[in-house]
Motif scaffolding. Structure first.
Motif, PDB file in Angstrom:
ATOM      1  N   UNK A   1      66.740  11.871 -60.398  1.00 21.18           N
ATOM      2  CA  UNK A   1      66.141  12.309 -61.434  1.00 21.18           C
ATOM      3  C   UNK A   1      64.687  12.626 -60.865  1.00 21.18           C
ATOM      4  N   UNK A   2      63.853  13.463 -61.736  1.00 15.15           N
ATOM      5  CA  UNK A   2      62.526  13.756 -61.428  1.00 15.15           C
ATOM      6  C   UNK A   2      62.318  14.930 -60.569  1.00 15.15           C
ATOM      7  N   UNK A   3      63.305  15.701 -60.523  1.00 15.53           N
ATOM      8  CA  UNK A   3      62.877  17.155 -59.710  1.00 15.53           C
ATOM      9  C   UNK A   3      62.465  18.076 -60.810  1.00 15.53           C
ATOM     10  N   UNK A   4      61.900  19.169 -60.436  1.00 16.39           N
ATOM     11  CA  UNK A   4      61.282  20.011 -61.417  1.00 16.39           C
ATOM     12  C   UNK A   4      60.711  21.202 -60.651  1.00 16.39           C
ATOM     13  N   UNK A   5      59.717  21.933 -61.288  1.00 18.45           N
ATOM     14  CA  UNK A   5      59.114  23.236 -60.649  1.00 18.45           C
ATOM     15  C   UNK A   5      57.438  22.689 -60.550  1.00 18.45           C
ATOM     16  N   UNK A   6      56.929  23.044 -59.292  1.00 16.70           N
ATOM     17  CA  UNK A   6      55.502  22.704 -59.262  1.00 16.70           C
ATOM     18  C   UNK A   6      55.079  23.673 -58.356  1.00 16.70           C
TER      19      UNK A   6
ATOM     20  N   UNK B   1      65.130  -3.137 -59.391  1.00 15.18           N
ATOM     21  CA  UNK B   1      65.676  -2.131 -60.234  1.00 15.18           C
ATOM     22  C   UNK B   1      66.696  -1.220 -59.568  1.00 15.18           C
ATOM     23  N   UNK B   2      67.044  -1.699 -58.325  1.00 13.77           N
ATOM     24  CA  UNK B   2      68.313  -0.873 -57.675  1.00 13.77           C
ATOM     25  C   UNK B   2      67.844   0.777 -57.807  1.00 13.77           C
ATOM     26  N   UNK B   3      66.765   0.844 -57.207  1.00 13.45           N
ATOM     27  CA  UNK B   3      66.242   2.354 -57.216  1.00 13.45           C
ATOM     28  C   UNK B   3      65.531   2.766 -56.136  1.00 13.45           C
ATOM     29  N   UNK B   4      65.767   3.771 -55.598  1.00 10.96           N
ATOM     30  CA  UNK B   4      64.889   4.197 -54.388  1.00 10.96           C
ATOM     31  C   UNK B   4      63.944   5.357 -54.980  1.00 10.96           C
ATOM     32  N   UNK B   5      63.000   5.513 -54.236  1.00 16.14           N
ATOM     33  CA  UNK B   5      62.035   6.778 -54.500  1.00 16.14           C
ATOM     34  C   UNK B   5      61.809   7.682 -53.364  1.00 16.14           C
ATOM     35  N   UNK B   6      61.270   8.948 -53.835  1.00 12.82           N
ATOM     36  CA  UNK B   6      60.881   9.840 -52.832  1.00 12.82           C
ATOM     37  C   UNK B   6      59.605  10.347 -53.339  1.00 12.82           C
ATOM     38  N   UNK B   7      58.381   9.946 -53.050  1.00 13.16           N
ATOM     39  CA  UNK B   7      57.260  10.360 -53.379  1.00 13.16           C
ATOM     40  C   UNK B   7      56.686  11.636 -52.613  1.00 13.16           C
ATOM     41  N   UNK B   8      56.682  12.726 -53.140  1.00 13.91           N
ATOM     42  CA  UNK B   8      56.441  13.870 -52.436  1.00 13.91           C
ATOM     43  C   UNK B   8      55.080  14.559 -52.797  1.00 13.91           C
ATOM     44  N   UNK B   9      54.071  14.600 -51.762  1.00 14.94           N
ATOM     45  CA  UNK B   9      52.698  15.278 -52.228  1.00 14.94           C
ATOM     46  C   UNK B   9      52.501  16.418 -51.357  1.00 14.94           C
ATOM     47  N   UNK B  10      51.352  16.915 -51.727  1.00 16.22           N
ATOM     48  CA  UNK B  10      51.271  18.381 -50.883  1.00 16.22           C
ATOM     49  C   UNK B  10      52.449  19.254 -50.707  1.00 16.22           C
ATOM     50  N   UNK B  11      53.213  19.252 -51.674  1.00 16.03           N
ATOM     51  CA  UNK B  11      54.308  20.448 -51.484  1.00 16.03           C
ATOM     52  C   UNK B  11      54.306  21.777 -51.175  1.00 16.03           C
ATOM     53  N   UNK B  12      55.120  22.134 -50.385  1.00 13.93           N
ATOM     54  CA  UNK B  12      54.926  23.512 -49.906  1.00 13.93           C
ATOM     55  C   UNK B  12      56.363  24.565 -50.338  1.00 13.93           C
ATOM     56  N   UNK B  13      56.296  25.578 -50.367  1.00 15.22           N
ATOM     57  CA  UNK B  13      57.460  26.370 -50.934  1.00 15.22           C
ATOM     58  C   UNK B  13      58.398  26.090 -49.986  1.00 15.22           C
ATOM     59  N   UNK B  14      58.412  25.736 -48.763  1.00 15.11           N
ATOM     60  CA  UNK B  14      59.459  25.371 -47.971  1.00 15.11           C
ATOM     61  C   UNK B  14      60.143  24.149 -48.220  1.00 15.11           C
ATOM     62  N   UNK B  15      59.495  23.242 -49.106  1.00 14.68           N
ATOM     63  CA  UNK B  15      60.348  22.186 -49.430  1.00 14.68           C
ATOM     64  C   UNK B  15      61.162  22.315 -50.667  1.00 14.68           C
ATOM     65  N   UNK B  16      61.219  23.706 -50.968  1.00 15.40           N
ATOM     66  CA  UNK B  16      62.225  23.994 -52.081  1.00 15.40           C
ATOM     67  C   UNK B  16      63.499  23.790 -51.865  1.00 15.40           C
TER      68      UNK B  16
ATOM     69  N   UNK C   1      72.630  15.412 -56.956  1.00 13.61           N
ATOM     70  CA  UNK C   1      71.199  16.144 -56.573  1.00 13.61           C
ATOM     71  C   UNK C   1      70.442  16.467 -57.663  1.00 13.61           C
ATOM     72  N   UNK C   2      68.922  16.749 -57.208  1.00  9.46           N
ATOM     73  CA  UNK C   2      68.282  17.209 -58.348  1.00  9.46           C
ATOM     74  C   UNK C   2      67.405  18.485 -57.624  1.00  9.46           C
ATOM     75  N   UNK C   3      67.184  19.468 -58.546  1.00  3.14           N
ATOM     76  CA  UNK C   3      66.526  20.622 -57.802  1.00  3.14           C
ATOM     77  C   UNK C   3      64.891  20.559 -57.743  1.00  3.14           C
ATOM     78  N   UNK C   4      64.248  20.724 -56.903  1.00  3.70           N
ATOM     79  CA  UNK C   4      62.907  20.830 -56.989  1.00  3.70           C
ATOM     80  C   UNK C   4      62.448  22.115 -56.209  1.00  3.70           C
ATOM     81  N   UNK C   5      61.860  22.583 -56.954  1.00  2.00           N
ATOM     82  CA  UNK C   5      61.276  24.351 -56.890  1.00  2.00           C
ATOM     83  C   UNK C   5      59.589  24.318 -56.617  1.00  2.00           C
TER      84      UNK C   5
END
Length: 122
Positions: A7-12, A76-91, A115-119
């Motif tokens: 979860x947590x994907x989206x458009x930015x 919490x049985x959870x793994x995270x991916x913190x994504x900063x300074x996102x670039x269009x090529x990370x889509x 999967x979760x979409x990141x744009x």
């Protein structure tokens, strides 16, 4: 059975941040390496990074080093991916994956989330 739910994907906009989560069930989460991958339609799935089963060691794709951070909360049985300074090529669609071997060092994975979409727009 093993389940991984991202979860947590989206458009930015470029330069922004997102935090992806992957909730795991059906196995002893604290004993397995967890990885993050991404895939663009028509291209092969690409390794983004991983956390060792203890959380003490992380690996990253060169192009995301310094921008992405993997962490895990075994309680919490959870793994995270913190994504900063996102670039269009990370889509891409981002997937989490479970390591194959208990307390293993190998970079092999046997279960994947949906999967979760990141744009990222420029």
């Amino acid at each position: 059975q093993v389940q991984l739910v991202e979860s947590g994907g989206g458009s930015v906009q470029a330069g922004g941040s997102l935090r992806l989560s992957c909730a795991a069930s059906g196995f002893t989460f604290s004993g397995y390496r967890m990885g993050w991958f991404r895939q663009v339609l028509g291209k092969e799935r690409e390794f983004v990074g991983s956390s060792s089963w203890s959380g003490g060691a992380t690996l990253y794709l060169d192009s995301v080093k310094g921008r992405f951070t993997i962490s895990r909360d075994n309680a919490k049985r959870t793994v995270y991916l913190q994504m900063n300074s996102l670039k269009p090529e990370d889509t891409a669609v981002y997937y989490c994956a479970k390591g194959r071997n208990y307390q293993g060092r190998e970079m092999n994975y046997d279960y994947w989330g949906q999967g979760t979409q990141v744009t990222v727009s420029s």
